[in-house]
Design an enzyme around this catalytic site. Structure first.
Site, mmCIF file in Angstrom:
data_model
loop_
_atom_site.group_PDB
_atom_site.id
_atom_site.type_symbol
_atom_site.label_atom_id
_atom_site.label_comp_id
_atom_site.label_asym_id
_atom_site.label_seq_id
_atom_site.Cartn_x
_atom_site.Cartn_y
_atom_site.Cartn_z
ATOM 1 N N LYS A 209 1.157 -1.236 0.053
ATOM 2 C CA LYS A 209 0.134 -0.074 -0.121
ATOM 3 C C LYS A 209 0.815 1.330 0.020
ATOM 4 O O LYS A 209 1.876 1.358 0.445
ATOM 5 C CB LYS A 209 -0.977 0.046 1.159
ATOM 6 C CG LYS A 209 -2.055 -1.186 1.461
ATOM 7 C CD LYS A 209 -2.390 -0.979 2.701
ATOM 8 C CE LYS A 209 -3.697 -1.928 2.982
ATOM 9 N NZ LYS A 209 -4.684 -1.769 1.868
ATOM 10 N N ARG B 45 -10.103 -11.764 2.413
ATOM 11 C CA ARG B 45 -10.849 -12.797 1.994
ATOM 12 C C ARG B 45 -10.167 -14.342 1.902
ATOM 13 O O ARG B 45 -11.065 -15.529 1.865
ATOM 14 C CB ARG B 45 -11.376 -12.396 0.480
ATOM 15 C CG ARG B 45 -10.413 -12.586 -0.499
ATOM 16 C CD ARG B 45 -10.657 -11.678 -1.892
ATOM 17 N NE ARG B 45 -10.839 -10.319 -1.665
ATOM 18 C CZ ARG B 45 -11.066 -9.163 -2.384
ATOM 19 N NH1 ARG B 45 -11.541 -9.611 -3.509
ATOM 20 N NH2 ARG B 45 -11.095 -7.935 -2.006
#
Length: 449
Positions: free
Chosen positions: A227, A301
């Protein structure tokens, strides 16, 4: 004990209905107080002491349900009693106490918070469990990541379970591979502390099985798809799903709802090292589904999928997962309104209605099956990242649906877990989302003992 200070809530232009003495009314008028939202005004008694605090709630049409939280955030320390136009007493009490929340762990000079005398006509125990569940979530999310890595969160959850008479077990490090949780292991293996799956259980095995799953990424760098600094700044909140699931579990156990509760928390740090999983890797999940890694920043996920697969092995009556899963959810609905995905529309409506009753709003979103093609892979069963920039929250939910499709009933909440600006009952920082809605749903479905 001294009598509590009346906190008189005044609607905009509502001084006539505030029940003030002529002296107090004259004082308020002289100060220009008309019930403007958020304004506090101390008013004197005949001897010059403090008679009450006036608090403006603004126009009725757009008054927040927990407007009392705005007062609590601004009040000096003391003990207060609600009066005037404060609305629903239960939400008023919750709003005040959540608005008074302070995270003081790292302050050398903590600021005492105002206290509230419980208003008449409310279930004090119910208010306590709602507030305590929220504080559990907020304190965990607000804790600095150097103090809440996987091992520290493990210790906290174990203590949480012990305090509530819950059964607790953990699978840690390479034992995840031995017991077939390969995606939890892959995501967390680069961290300084090993990944783990925490498993809590409570209740009578003969009661309906309810399983809660929470994403526990204690810090998310994004992995090798790192990020930017601005995106990493508040990534201590990436365990907000696990934190809010613990808050919900607290409420369920404290209320002794007649369910057999199981809580599964996959806990990892998505770090960067030589052992980090890579874009282009193909992972085999616990369910046997192979997953091509399109983006290492879509890690939540992956760990949820292994935990969901375990949850379904005992065929629960209801499965709920919470996760700070996608930025796309914030783009779609903002930070205050988490999207809700459900295995059927009736279940979604139940959850939304339960949330509205407790000022814990959620918004139903579609599991639009044609978007599954965005998760297609040329070499594996599925890709963990969508093929474009559209519908990111939906495609993340569809990824989880691949693993939850055999669930009897399934709810997925893509929460933010963070208040970027203070508002009624929700100070800046880590926040609770989905706890009161989930509790309301379960109480309506299963009742109380």
């Amino acid at each position: 004990m001294l009598a509590p200070i009346p906190l008189i809530h005044v609607e905009d232009k509502g001084l006539d209905a505030a029940g003030l003495t002529p002296l107090q009314r004259g004082f308020a008028e002289a100060a220009g107080f008309t019930g403007q939202r958020g304004r506090l005004l101390p008013v004197p008694n005949a001897e010059g002491g403090l008679a009450a605090m006036l608090f403006g709630v603004g126009p009725v049409a757009d008054r927040p349900a927990m407007v009392t939280g705005l007062a609590a955030a601004a009040l000096p320390p003391g003990r207060y009693a609600l009066a005037g136009a404060f609305g629903d007493p239960a939400l008023a009490a919750i709003g005040f106490r959540l608005g008074a929340y302070r995270f003081e762990t790292y302050r050398t000079a903590p600021h005492p918070a105002p206290e509230l005398e419980s208003p008449e006509g409310v279930d004090g125990a119910e208010i306590d469990r709602m507030v305590e569940g929220a504080i559990i979530a907020r304190d965990l999310i607000n804790t600095a990541p150097n103090d809440l890595g996987p091992a520290a969160l493990h210790a906290h959850v174990e203590a949480f379970a012990s305090a509530r008479g819950m059964r607790f077990s953990a699978i840690v490090g390479d034992e995840l591979l031995a017991q077939n949780f390969p995606m939890i292991h892959a995501v967390g293996r680069a961290g300084a502390e090993p990944p783990r799956l925490l498993d809590l259980a409570w209740g009578d095995p003969a009661d309906p099985k309810v399983t809660l799953v929470g994403k526990g990424v204690t810090f998310d760098t994004g992995g090798l798809d790192i990020k930017p600094p601005s995106g990493m700044l508040i990534m201590k909140k990436d365990m907000g799903g696990a934190a809010n699931i613990l808050g919900l579990a607290h409420a369920i156990v404290d209320a002794e709802l007649p369910v057999r509760l199981r809580v599964l928390l996959p806990v990892v740090e998505n770090a960067i090292s030589a052992s980090a999983f890579r874009p282009g890797d193909v992972l085999r999940s616990r369910a046997g589904v192979t997953v091509e890694i399109g983006n290492t920043d879509a890690e939540g996920r992956l760990i949820l999928a292994d935990a969901i697969a375990l949850a379904l092995e005992e065929d629960p009556d209801l499965l709920i997962d919470m996760a700070t899963l996608t930025g796309a959810a914030r783009v779609a609905l903002g930070p205050e309104l988490p999207p809700l995905y459900a295995s059927d529309e009736a279940l979604a409506r139940e959850m939304v209605e339960a949330g509205l009753a407790w000022d814990d709003p959620l918004w139903p979103m579609p599991l639009w099956l044609p978007y599954r093609q965005m998760l297609s892979s040329k070499i594996a069963d599925i890709n963990n990242a969508g093929s474009g920039s559209f519908a990111g929250s939906i495609t993340a939910a569809l990824f989880l649906r691949r693993f939850a499709e055999k669930a009897r009933a399934w709810l997925h909440l893509d929460i933010y877990g963070w208040a970027p600006e203070a508002r009624a009952g929700r100070p800046f920082g880590g926040t609770d989302q989905g706890i009161r809605a989930g509790y309301g749903l379960l109480k309506a479905r299963y009742g109380r003992r």
